[in-house]
Structures are given as C-alpha cells and as structure tokens.
Design an enzyme around this catalytic site. Structure first.
Site, PDB file in Angstrom:
ATOM      1  NE  ARG A 130      -4.174   0.006   1.747  1.00  0.00           N
ATOM      2  CZ  ARG A 130      -5.239   0.299   1.001  1.00  0.00           C
ATOM      3  NH1 ARG A 130      -5.417   1.543   0.551  1.00  0.00           N
ATOM      4  NH2 ARG A 130      -6.139  -0.605   0.694  1.00  0.00           N
TER       5      ARG A 130
ATOM      6  CD  GLU B  37      -7.195   2.741   6.226  1.00  0.00           C
ATOM      7  OE1 GLU B  37      -7.940   2.251   5.359  1.00  0.00           O
ATOM      8  OE2 GLU B  37      -6.076   2.282   6.515  1.00  0.00           O
TER       9      GLU B  37
HETATM   10  N1  MTE Z   1     -12.296   5.790  14.080  1.00  0.00           N
HETATM   11  C1  MTE Z   1     -12.358   5.559  15.410  1.00  0.00           C
HETATM   12  N2  MTE Z   1     -13.136   6.350  16.159  1.00  0.00           N
HETATM   13  N3  MTE Z   1     -11.642   4.548  15.998  1.00  0.00           N
HETATM   14  C2  MTE Z   1     -10.825   3.719  15.259  1.00  0.00           C
HETATM   15  O1  MTE Z   1     -10.188   2.819  15.800  1.00  0.00           O
HETATM   16  N4  MTE Z   1      -9.939   3.185  13.003  1.00  0.00           N
HETATM   17  C3  MTE Z   1      -9.650   3.692  11.661  1.00  0.00           C
HETATM   18  C4  MTE Z   1     -10.901   4.309  11.042  1.00  0.00           C
HETATM   19  N5  MTE Z   1     -11.525   5.223  11.952  1.00  0.00           N
HETATM   20  C5  MTE Z   1     -10.726   3.955  13.837  1.00  0.00           C
HETATM   21  C6  MTE Z   1     -11.524   4.999  13.291  1.00  0.00           C
HETATM   22  C7  MTE Z   1      -9.134   2.695  10.742  1.00  0.00           C
HETATM   23  S1  MTE Z   1      -7.494   2.328  10.773  1.00  0.00           S
HETATM   24  C8  MTE Z   1      -9.935   2.082   9.810  1.00  0.00           C
HETATM   25  S2  MTE Z   1      -9.298   1.008   8.685  1.00  0.00           S
HETATM   26  C9  MTE Z   1     -11.376   2.337   9.760  1.00  0.00           C
HETATM   27  O2  MTE Z   1     -11.801   3.252  10.755  1.00  0.00           O
HETATM   28  C10 MTE Z   1     -12.103   0.991   9.923  1.00  0.00           C
HETATM   29  O3  MTE Z   1     -13.474   1.127   9.965  1.00  0.00           O
HETATM   30  P1  MTE Z   1     -14.404   1.277   8.647  1.00  0.00           P
HETATM   31  O4  MTE Z   1     -13.884   0.315   7.632  1.00  0.00           O
HETATM   32  O5  MTE Z   1     -15.736   0.940   9.139  1.00  0.00           O
HETATM   33  O6  MTE Z   1     -14.247   2.695   8.207  1.00  0.00           O
HETATM   34  N1  HPA Z   2      -5.594  -2.447   4.240  1.00  0.00           N
HETATM   35  C1  HPA Z   2      -5.803  -2.642   5.544  1.00  0.00           C
HETATM   36  N2  HPA Z   2      -5.662  -3.800   6.129  1.00  0.00           N
HETATM   37  C2  HPA Z   2      -5.291  -4.828   5.386  1.00  0.00           C
HETATM   38  C3  HPA Z   2      -5.046  -4.694   4.019  1.00  0.00           C
HETATM   39  C4  HPA Z   2      -5.214  -3.429   3.407  1.00  0.00           C
HETATM   40  O1  HPA Z   2      -5.019  -3.244   2.199  1.00  0.00           O
HETATM   41  N3  HPA Z   2      -4.673  -5.900   3.567  1.00  0.00           N
HETATM   42  C5  HPA Z   2      -4.678  -6.728   4.645  1.00  0.00           C
HETATM   43  N4  HPA Z   2      -5.044  -6.076   5.738  1.00  0.00           N
HETATM   44 MO1  MOS Z   3      -7.103   0.272   9.341  1.00  0.00          MO
HETATM   45  S1  MOS Z   3      -5.074   0.580   9.409  1.00  0.00           S
HETATM   46  O1  MOS Z   3      -6.984  -0.542   7.792  1.00  0.00           O
HETATM   47  O2  MOS Z   3      -7.264  -0.939  10.500  1.00  0.00           O
END
Ligand code: MTE
Ligand code: HPA
Ligand code: MOS
Length: 767
Positions: A314, A719
């Site tokens: 990534r 993200e």
């Molecule tokens: N927001 C909060 N409040 N707490 C979290 O731990 N994790 C982040 C993001 N936002 C996080 C957050 C990360 S790393 C990811 S990948 C996404 O939320 C995962 O949730 P989603 O796929 O439902 O957006």
């Molecule tokens: N993003 C986040 N988490 C993951 C991924 C990715 O692309 N691949 C495996 N775990």
């Molecule tokens: Mo988020 S770093 O893909 O848990």
C-alpha cells in the site's frame, strides 16, 4: 431520496449516549468478566537473547497464584501470526524484542500476579540486536524479496529532466494510543467449547489462532467483539496474541481468564506504525511536470512479518498520491529488526508512501522558487494518457481539480495569501504560511480474498429486526451506518433495528474491519440479506392486500405498499403473517467486491475498487523563538460519495486529520540504545489534545459525488483524511523558509516536526 429514509441524514453514533455515560460495555466490563482470574504477562526485557533458564517455582507457589505458564505449556501450535506463523505466543529459546511475552502468570488479582512476577528468575544470554533500518540494511536483515513497480526507462528520464531533485526521508513510528488497551477474556465452556471475548478488529483471526494455540477445531471456538475503545489498525492482527494468552491460561486452570494491558505494557509489547526510510530522485520539466520518479523505500517490520507485506504494497501504491508520473521505478523492502512487530495503522503504509512524493514536490518548489500549490495542481491525474496509476490501473474520474478549485474558493485562499504576506513582512518572530494538500486513496483490500463480507438479518414477529454483520465497531460508527442501511432497505424506523455485537458464531469467516472498507463490504451484505427478506415478505403482503403475488411493492414508512400507493399494510403485520404462513424471517447476505486483482511479480493490476479523494488548505503560525506552532485554520473538502451518515463522516474526517497531525508533529516514540521503548505513557509520548486542534476547522463534504456500485453511493472515509495532515508539513516548511526570506533554497525539517525539530530547521537556515 425517499421521504422517510434515515439514509444520507445526520444521526448520532448509535452508542454515543453509552460512551459518555459509561454505559458502553468493553471486554473488561462484561458480566462474564467479573469472576474471571487475571492474567499478567511477563516481558523478556532484552531485545535479543538466548533463553538459558527460567525459574518459576517460587512464583507458582506464591499466594493467590493459580499457574505460571511458559512456551512449553502451550497445548497446540506455539506460533501465531496473520500471514506467516512466525510469532511465538510466549518466547521459547530465543527472545526477539524487549517487550516480548516470556511467561504468563494467572492469579486471583493483578497485585498477586505482580508480586509473583517479582519472584521469577530469568537467565537470558544477550545477543547483538538489530535496532534500526540502517543496521538492518547493513546486515541485509530483510523479510522476503523486494516489491518493485516500474514504468519506462527511469534513468533516461531522470537524465533528460530539466530539474532533478534528490532527497531522503524518514517517517516516524506512531503508537495507536487507543483509549481501551488490548484486552481479552477466555471462557472454557462445556464439552471442550470456548467463548472468547476480544478487543479485536478481526474476530475470525482470533477464533482461528486461539483454536490453533489450543489445538482444537475452529468450530470449538466462538469469538465475540462487543466493541472496541479505539483500534486504528492496532487490533487488526495484534489483538490475537492476548486472546491466545488468555485462552492458554484458561485451559490450564479450567476457569475464565481475563487479560487487560496497562498503558505501559501496551506501549512496550505491541507494535506501532512502520517507520520508513526512503531515498528518491525526481525529475521535473520546465513546466514543473514530474517526468520521472525513482524511489527506494525501507520499512522497519520489527521482529515478525505481521502485515508488513500488505503495508509495504500500500505504501508503494501511494507513492504517486494524486499525481501522474510517466516514468518510474519504486522498490520497497521490509527490514527485520529486534523491535515489536510494526503493524497496521490508519492509512496502512499509504501515509508513509505519500510523504515521499510530497517531500520531493516541496524540495522542487523550494529549490526553484515556485508556488508549491501550483506544482501540485499541475501534476494531478487527468484525462488519458494522464490517467494511469504506476501499477497501470486506470484512474477513472479524478475529482482532484474540482476539489482544489471549490476548496480554494471556500478557503478564500487568494485574499488570505496576501494577508499572510503582509503579516510576515511585519512580524519578526512569528511567521505564517498556507499550504494545500490533496489526497487520493485506493479503496479495497489489496489482497483480493479479503474483499468479502457476510450478514445475518432476523425479523421478529413484532416487525423489529436484529442485524448481524462481519464488521466490528471501534468508534468509527460502522454499526450506526449498518443500522441506517438496514432500516432503509426494509423501510422501517431506525429504532426498530438493533445491530448486534460481532460474533463468529453469527457471521463466520469474516474479513478484518480495516482498509476503510467496513461499510462498503458489510453494507452490501446487509442489503443482500434485506433483498431476500423483501422477496419473501412481498408475496405475503400482496396476499394481505388482495394483489398478485408477483407485484412490485414499496417498503417505506414502516409499511409495505403497492407502488400506486393505493393499499398498504404495516410491516409488523406482514412479519406476523409471514410466520403464520411458515415463511422464513431470517436471511443471510453476502457480498464480494468485483474486479480486484494484482500481480506482484509484474507490479501490475487493479488493486482498488475505487478511489477516495480529499483536499485541505492548512494555515500555520510558527514561533521562531520556541519552535511552537499553531494550526490557525484548516479547510477540508472531502469526497465521501453520497454520505451514508454525514455526521459520522465528519467525525471521521476531524479525527483522521488530527491523528495525522499527531504523527507528523508531536508523537515521538523514543527507544533506548538497547532497544527498549522509553515513551510508555502520555507524559512522555504526546498525542494531540483538544488544544492542538485547529482554531478553525471547516469541513465540507463534496456534493454531487455519488459513486456507482457502492452501498447507497457512498465512499469509504476511515483512513483517507489522515493523509490530509501532510499539508501541515508543507505549511511548516514554508513558515521556516519565511524566517530568512531566502527563495531557491531547501528546508531541512526532520519528522515529527516537534518544536525541537522546527527550531533546528530554522537555525540550520540561519547558520
Ligand atoms: N475511528 C475511530 N473512532 N476509531 C478507530 O479505531 N480506526 C480507523 C478508522 N476510523 C478507527 C476509526 C481505521 S485504521 C480504519 S481502517 C477504519 O476506521 C475501519 O473502519 P471502517 O472500515 O468501518 O471505516
Ligand atoms: N488495508 C488494511 N488492512 C489490510 C489490508 C489493506 O489493504 N490488507 C490486509 N489487511
Ligand atoms: Mo485500518 S489501518 O486498515 O485498520
């Protein structure tokens, strides 16, 4: 938009009230946790060593202690890990990082366990440790082969470029600092069954690894995740270790065992964001267009593989950020060091990759005296042939120019730029600067297999609904979005839908909630389940209304109606009638993202389903006497498609941006020369607080942005906003440069841009 749907409207987080009243239950507070025994992990204390002898008998016979477990006590497989199985649950013959668990003490209280820990004796022969990327490169200590992406003849293109910029960049580690530290509770059930409660983004992996460690089939183990008090990637793979430890402790003593780390333990035992070190050469033509970009990047993977290959991928996939690069060569490697295993963290390598091209652009602009915003805008992806990512995927509709022009107007950039010039001319000690940061972020798991999700929806006879899906709630608002999707799909009130805690017994074989894809994947799976339920309820309702059973019906306002709106019946009456007619009121749903593929040998493919876009204008004020800075005003325009729940998305944008600011400006993880983490709490490791938030933070969601092929036309948001914080670095560099007013000279700014680092940058120029 249908008049009564909760979709695309603001709602509070479904647990907001519980979060602020203390009513929300986390692993440590579950009723099942009350009579559990406590586990305490003993860390090895040296970064690298050979275990000669461990003396545990005094600890084992200490008051209140049930057992002391070592590696040799693990009933099943001793190794775990998300990709490779290369992480010992407890260190055996060799210690590979200072915080590595080497023994587990189980007892009636934490105090008893701590006292017992003091009675343990370890003889560990210390061995030379590899503690930095530089050392790993020198020793050729790597995981796997390099990942290479290339296009065209980069050497020739660099040779013929009008301006060539060379640089190197180190991006720092970052601790997840979730408020709820790692926690797990293991309950042995009858007949060899297990119930695991885990603070994990990945309950299926916990189920799998606990089963492995116990040496039982996965069907014996159910893993539930009530909710997490934050995860940020730190619980994608690394929650599993603690669940496995709780499970082996519970297996040994035959009663529940609970583990919850203190902040210090968490910061010493678990891995942060990967530090990266990159060198690059970039070639630009006379119009400031990037002609060539050659990058070699090294990620510090720590002692085990964890998710590093996916994170490195990534990172390479985001070395382009928002810019078209005709000729390129990107090469990445993972370093093996004697440190905690670095892991997923919001952006998953994307921020580390993007930081490199932003550094190249900043240096180019600084060296040639150009406006950095214009250089960025000029290099945006656009029409063919400027629409091919380095890995050859087409970028179909880059919304970058639109974001830049709308945001420039919103942020009143022209007038503020001249105000800043006037301010700086009249201010000796404080300089201001305004910078623009675009973001393009690829959405999907780059590993094709992970792009799938399941759901299980139950309708009860009173017309209320329980939704189970494979995603986990970590504060990001996934459950709120899923509740809204389900209510919309069945046309019932939000209050009549309850999202259940995640359980591998309800929805199996799930993907981690990560890659910002939680609502994309699980939303589609829920929609699929609801479509099946509508197809079953429709004929029942038609029968009740005296209509043909194949007639199209409308599910809305808690009723099922004919499309001409002449007749309708309440949803709950149809549910009851379906039961009387012996029609199933429960359905599973499933979704797999189409079209994802990537060939790592060739460095080509379509690793992403679509792209999320955003832009930020960041204004800083930097004090040259103290090195302190303030974010005066930040304007963000973000593309979340047609937002499922705009209030939740705003929260994600605010939080993501500020967490990025923390990574780049104040969070500094410090290790001792012998490889121990010394920043083990908030007093030494500074995360951004409310006072560090921009004085003015204006967030707007891009309108007319509906995405086809996604749930409700929405886009992922978790993200992408994190990387908008890179604009703070550009602004700070400009502010540093403003102190001596010299154009055509580069700024030397080490990250994170702490006050010390900023002072050094100012002094370097003066000297
Ligand atoms: N927001 C909060 N409040 N707490 C979290 O731990 N994790 C982040 C993001 N936002 C996080 C957050 C990360 S790393 C990811 S990948 C996404 O939320 C995962 O949730 P989603 O796929 O439902 O957006
Ligand atoms: N993003 C986040 N988490 C993951 C991924 C990715 O692309 N691949 C495996 N775990
Ligand atoms: Mo988020 S770093 O893909 O848990």
């Amino acid at each position: 938009m249908r008049p009564t749907t909760p979709l695309h409207r603001p709602h509070p987080h479904e647990s907001a009230r519980l979060h602020v009243t203390g009513g929300a239950l986390y692993v440590d507070e579950l009723p099942e946790a009350r009579n559990a025994r406590i586990g305490l992990i003993v860390p090895a204390g040296v970064a690298h060593g050979r275990v000669v002898r461990i003396e545990r008998s005094r600890a084992e016979s200490a008051p209140g202690i049930d057992a002391v477990l070592l590696a040799s006590d693990i009933p099943g497989e001793a190794l775990i890990g998300p990709i490779a199985h290369d992480e010992p649950v407890l260190a055996g013959d060799e210690v590979r990082y200072a915080g590595q668990p080497i023994a587990l003490i189980v007892g009636e209280s934490l105090e008893a366990c701590r006292d017992a820990a003091g009675l343990m004796r370890f003889e560990i022969e210390e061995l030379p440790a590899t503690l930095s990327i530089a050392a790993a490169i020198a020793e050729e200590s790597f995981f796997g082969d390099p990942h290479i992406i290339r296009r065209g003849d980069v050497e020739a293109a660099l040779e013929s470029a009008q301006t060539r910029v060379e640089g190197e960049l180190s991006t720092p580690a970052q601790d997840h600092f979730y408020l709820e530290t790692q926690a797990a509770l293991a309950l042995p059930l009858e007949a060899g069954g297990w119930q695991i409660f885990s603070s994990s983004q990945n309950p299926t992996e916990v189920q799998q690894l606990v089963a492995r460690t116990l040496g039982v089939g996965r069907h014996r183990v159910v893993c539930d995740v009530p909710r997490m008090g934050g995860a940020f990637g730190g619980k994608e793979s690394q929650g599993a270790l603690f669940a496995c430890l709780a499970a082996i402790g519970a297996a040994r003593i035959g009663r529940p065992v609970k583990l919850r780390l203190t902040r210090r333990e968490d910061m010493a035992m678990t891995g942060p964001r990967h530090p990266f070190w990159s060198t690059y050469e970039a070639g630009f033509d006379r119009d400031g267009l990037i002609q060539a970009f050659k990058v070699a990047t090294y990620a510090d993977g720590g002692f085990s593989l964890d998710l590093s290959p996916a994170i490195l991928s990534r990172a390479l996939f985001h070395l382009d950020n928002s810019y078209y690069i005709p000729t390129l060569r990107f090469e990445g490697r993972i370093c093996r060091t004697h440190k905690p295993s670095t892991t997923a963290f919001r952006g998953f390598g994307g921020p580390q990759g993007m930081a490199v091209i932003e550094d190249a652009i900043n240096r180019f602009a600084e060296r040639t005296g150009r406006d950095p915003t214009s250089v960025r805008v000029r290099n945006f992806y656009g029409e063919a042939p400027r629409d091919r990512a380095p890995y050859h995927q087409r970028i179909p509709e880059p919304r970058l120019s639109r974001i830049h022009s709308e945001l420039s107007a919103d942020a009143e950039v022209e007038s503020r730029a001249s105000e800043i010039a006037v301010f700086n001319a009249g201010s000796l000690h404080v300089k201001r600067a305004l910078a623009f940061q675009p973001v393009k972020f690829g959405i999907a798991f780059t590993n094709r297999i992970l792009n799938q999700a399941g759901a299980l929806v139950h309708v009860y006879r009173d017309g209320t609904v329980q939704v189970n899906h494979g995603g986990t709630e970590m504060g990001q608002g996934l459950h709120t979005k899923m509740q809204v999707v389900c209510a919309d799909e069945l046309g019932i009130p939000l209050d009549n839908v309850r999202v259940m805690r995640t359980s591998t017994g309800k929805v199996p074989n799930t993907t981690p909630t990560a890659a910002s894809s939680g609502s994309d994947l699980n939303g589609q799976a829920i929609a699929d389940a609801c479509a099946k339920l509508r197809a079953r309820l429709g004929p029942v309702a038609a029968g009740m209304m005296g209509r043909a059973c194949d007639e199209d019906l409308c599910f809305e306002g808690d009723r099922i109606a004919t499309t001409d709106a002449e007749r309708s019946v309440p949803f709950h009456e149809v549910a009851m009638q379906a039961w009387l007619e012996r029609v199933s009121l429960s359905a599973t749903g499933y979704y797999a993202t189409p079209g994802i593929s990537y060939d790592i040998e060739a460095g080509r493919g379509c690793p992403f389903f679509y792209f999320a876009y955003g832009g930020a204008f960041v204004e800083v004020a930097l004090d040259g006497r103290t090195g302190r800075h303030r974010l005066l005003r930040v304007d963000i325009l973000h593309d979340v498609g047609n937002s499922l729940v705009p209030s939740i998305d705003r929260g994600q944008i605010e939080g993501g941006f500020l967490q990025g600011v923390g990574w780049l400006t104040c969070e500094e993880r410090i290790e001792s020369p012998d490889g121990r983490v010394v920043t083990l709490g908030p007093s030494t490791y500074k995360i951004p607080a409310a006072g560090d938030a921009p004085r003015e933070l204006r967030i707007r969601l891009l309108d007319r942005a509906g995405e086809s092929r996604t749930i409700g036309g929405s886009k992922a948001v978790g993200e992408p906003p994190f990387m908008l914080a890179l604009g703070v670095v550009t602004a700070l560099r400009q502010a540093v440069a403003a102190f001596d007013g010299r154009t055509a000279s580069e700024v030397e700014l080490r990250l994170p841009a702490t006050p010390e680092s900023l002072l050094r940058a100012i002094e370097t120029r003066a000297g």
